[in-house]
Design a protein around this motif. Structure first.
Motif, PDB file in Angstrom:
ATOM      1  N   ARG A 191       0.819  -1.206   0.000  1.00  0.00           N
ATOM      2  CA  ARG A 191       0.000   0.000   0.000  1.00  0.00           C
ATOM      3  C   ARG A 191       0.856   1.260   0.000  1.00  0.00           C
ATOM      4  NH1 ARG A 191      -4.462  -1.546   4.707  1.00  0.00           N
ATOM      5  NH2 ARG A 191      -5.364  -3.360   3.661  1.00  0.00           N
ATOM      6  N   TYR A 325      -7.390   1.590   1.831  1.00  0.00           N
ATOM      7  CA  TYR A 325      -8.288   0.434   1.925  1.00  0.00           C
ATOM      8  C   TYR A 325      -8.412  -0.327   0.601  1.00  0.00           C
ATOM      9  CZ  TYR A 325      -9.620   2.892   6.185  1.00  0.00           C
ATOM     10  OH  TYR A 325      -9.598   3.533   7.397  1.00  0.00           O
ATOM     11  N   LYS A 327      -6.496  -2.590  -0.871  1.00  0.00           N
ATOM     12  CA  LYS A 327      -6.228  -4.025  -0.799  1.00  0.00           C
ATOM     13  C   LYS A 327      -7.374  -4.768  -0.122  1.00  0.00           C
ATOM     14  CE  LYS A 327      -2.477  -3.487  -2.933  1.00  0.00           C
ATOM     15  NZ  LYS A 327      -2.452  -3.883  -4.369  1.00  0.00           N
ATOM     16  N   ASP A 328      -7.992  -4.161   0.882  1.00  0.00           N
ATOM     17  CA  ASP A 328      -9.150  -4.785   1.525  1.00  0.00           C
ATOM     18  C   ASP A 328     -10.310  -4.903   0.543  1.00  0.00           C
ATOM     19  OD1 ASP A 328      -7.784  -4.962   3.934  1.00  0.00           O
ATOM     20  OD2 ASP A 328      -8.463  -2.997   4.602  1.00  0.00           O
ATOM     21  N   LYS A 329     -10.508  -3.864  -0.257  1.00  0.00           N
ATOM     22  CA  LYS A 329     -11.566  -3.905  -1.265  1.00  0.00           C
ATOM     23  C   LYS A 329     -11.287  -4.991  -2.296  1.00  0.00           C
ATOM     24  CE  LYS A 329     -12.580   1.051  -0.860  1.00  0.00           C
ATOM     25  NZ  LYS A 329     -12.515   2.374  -1.544  1.00  0.00           N
ATOM     26  N   ARG A 331      -9.720  -7.817  -1.827  1.00  0.00           N
ATOM     27  CA  ARG A 331     -10.032  -9.130  -1.244  1.00  0.00           C
ATOM     28  C   ARG A 331     -11.537  -9.389  -1.227  1.00  0.00           C
ATOM     29  NH1 ARG A 331      -5.197  -8.100   1.762  1.00  0.00           N
ATOM     30  NH2 ARG A 331      -6.258  -6.731   3.235  1.00  0.00           N
ATOM     31  N   LEU A 332     -12.331  -8.363  -0.951  1.00  0.00           N
ATOM     32  CA  LEU A 332     -13.785  -8.525  -0.949  1.00  0.00           C
ATOM     33  C   LEU A 332     -14.311  -8.830  -2.344  1.00  0.00           C
ATOM     34  CD1 LEU A 332     -14.841  -5.616   1.451  1.00  0.00           C
ATOM     35  CD2 LEU A 332     -14.889  -8.069   1.944  1.00  0.00           C
TER      36      LEU A 332
END
Length: 383
Positions: A191, A325, A327-329, A331-332
């Motif tokens: 990130r 955020y 990388k979190d998005k 993964r989702l």
């Protein structure tokens, strides 16, 4: 004809296998070069069965105390005649006859990753250039860039590194085939300021090969389940312009997985009162078919559309961003894609007319190949 090159970073986990199946189903490559499979030859058997490919050549991965690494695979369909010429842990050289054009050589390359070992890759390319025929296609992960603009983030590379790569490309008579899509094929998935992307994967061709296939198109596909994106080479751009024919009504087994299906069918059947003749019965069946087709489009058509939207969203998320955020998005989005792909497996199983496998088998690619084979056999080309 399509060729696919992908550093999958391990083909032993379910998400990566799903992505591989999706690539085969959607892009229909006849020749596939896989790097970092992290598999032994015997472990390729279920992959081969699921993909629908008839032929496979494998270089086993290294399996030491530090874990598995490396491993190559070359897969091809029965439409091609492929002869393996030489191979190592870092390349597979093969002669390819697609029965339409003259024979040409394909070399899949997996370059040494450590900077101090890059010279081994360049020496390998020079050696291979002495073993090929007139026409040469070369593709894979070279673990290096040709120019500074092919990297974003991190420290600037030494000019000598890039010059060494360009020198070997020139001495081998190769030309970069270019690309469409994301300009970078690899990401370190970090990130912010630590985010680095590079174009490490590509296809090269010599002048004779390019003259033989002037309509080629190279596309960087969306990155998923690996830090490298798959690279697709279409030898004939006209193949992308083929449009599917209108489809007749077909009952889909996956409808029964939806609890709304049975009440919907019951309600349809009860409309219109009693059936007094065979003609009434026939008309009722036809009317239900029309209604079910519309219902399927409303309730299940969104799956395919949603998959397309998610892949576009995933591609956007993989572009450089200051959003902490991101990388979190990603993964989702990948998790939702995996769920939708699992639902599609039921549909492809039914269309393949294979009924000797249990519902839990994950053979989407295999079922799709069988279904596509049926479609080809059922198609009348001319009278």
């Amino acid at each position: 004809m399509n060729c696919l090159s992908w550093n999958c970073r391990g083909l032993g986990n379910q998400p990566t296998v799903r992505q591989f199946d999706w690539l085969i189903k959607q892009k229909k490559p006849e020749l596939v070069f896989i790097m970092e499979s992290k598999l032994m030859e015997t472990e390729w058997t279920p992959i081969l069965q699921k993909s629908g490919f008839e032929n496979l050549f494998v270089i086993d991965c290294d399996n030491d105390d530090g874990g598995r690494k490396g491993g190559l695979g070359l897969l091809w369909t029965s439409e091609l005649q492929v002869t393996i010429k030489t191979s190592s842990r870092h390349h597979i050289l093969a002669s390819v006859d697609n029965q339409c054009n003259s024979i040409w050589d394909f070399c899949g390359v997996y370059g040494w990753s450590r900077t101090e070992e890059h010279h081994h890759t360049w020496e390998l390319l020079r050696k291979i250039s002495l073993e090929i025929g007139d026409k040469w296609l070369c593709g894979g992960d070279f673990n290096e860039t040709l120019y500074h603009f092919e990297k974003k983030g991190g420290n600037l590379k030494a000019d000598s590194r890039l010059c060494a790569f360009r020198d070997v490309v020139d001495s081998c008579g190769l030309q970069d085939l270019g690309f469409s899509g994301d300009p970078f094929t690899w990401s370190n998935n970090q990130r912010g300021e630590d985010h680095i992307t590079e174009r490490l994967d590509r296809f090269f061709g010599n002048e004779a090969w390019i003259e033989c296939f002037p309509g080629y198109v190279v596309t960087h596909l969306t990155r998923k389940s690996s830090d490298h994106c798959p690279v697709l080479l279409s030898l004939d751009r006209d193949e992308e312009d083929v449009r599917p024919r209108s489809k007749p009504f077909r009952y889909e087994a996956m409808w029964l997985k939806d609890e709304r299906c049975k009440p919907f069918c019951n309600n349809l059947w009860q409309q219109g009162g009693l059936l007094e003749s065979a003609t009434d019965f026939k008309q009722k069946i036809e009317d239900m078919g029309v209604e079910l087709k519309q219902w399927e489009k409303r309730e299940f058509g969104h799956i395919r559309k949603r998959c397309k939207e998610l892949r576009e969203e995933l591609g956007d998320l993989q572009k450089p961003s200051n959003d902490p955020y991101t990388k979190d998005k990603q993964r989702l989005v990948e998790a939702e894609l995996d769920d939708l792909h699992s639902k599609e497996e039921i549909m492809w199983k039914q269309r393949s007319r294979v009924d000797w496998l249990v519902d839990g088998d994950r053979n989407t690619g295999f079922f799709h190949r069988v279904a596509e084979g049926r479609k080809k056999r059922n198609h009348i080309r001319e009278i």
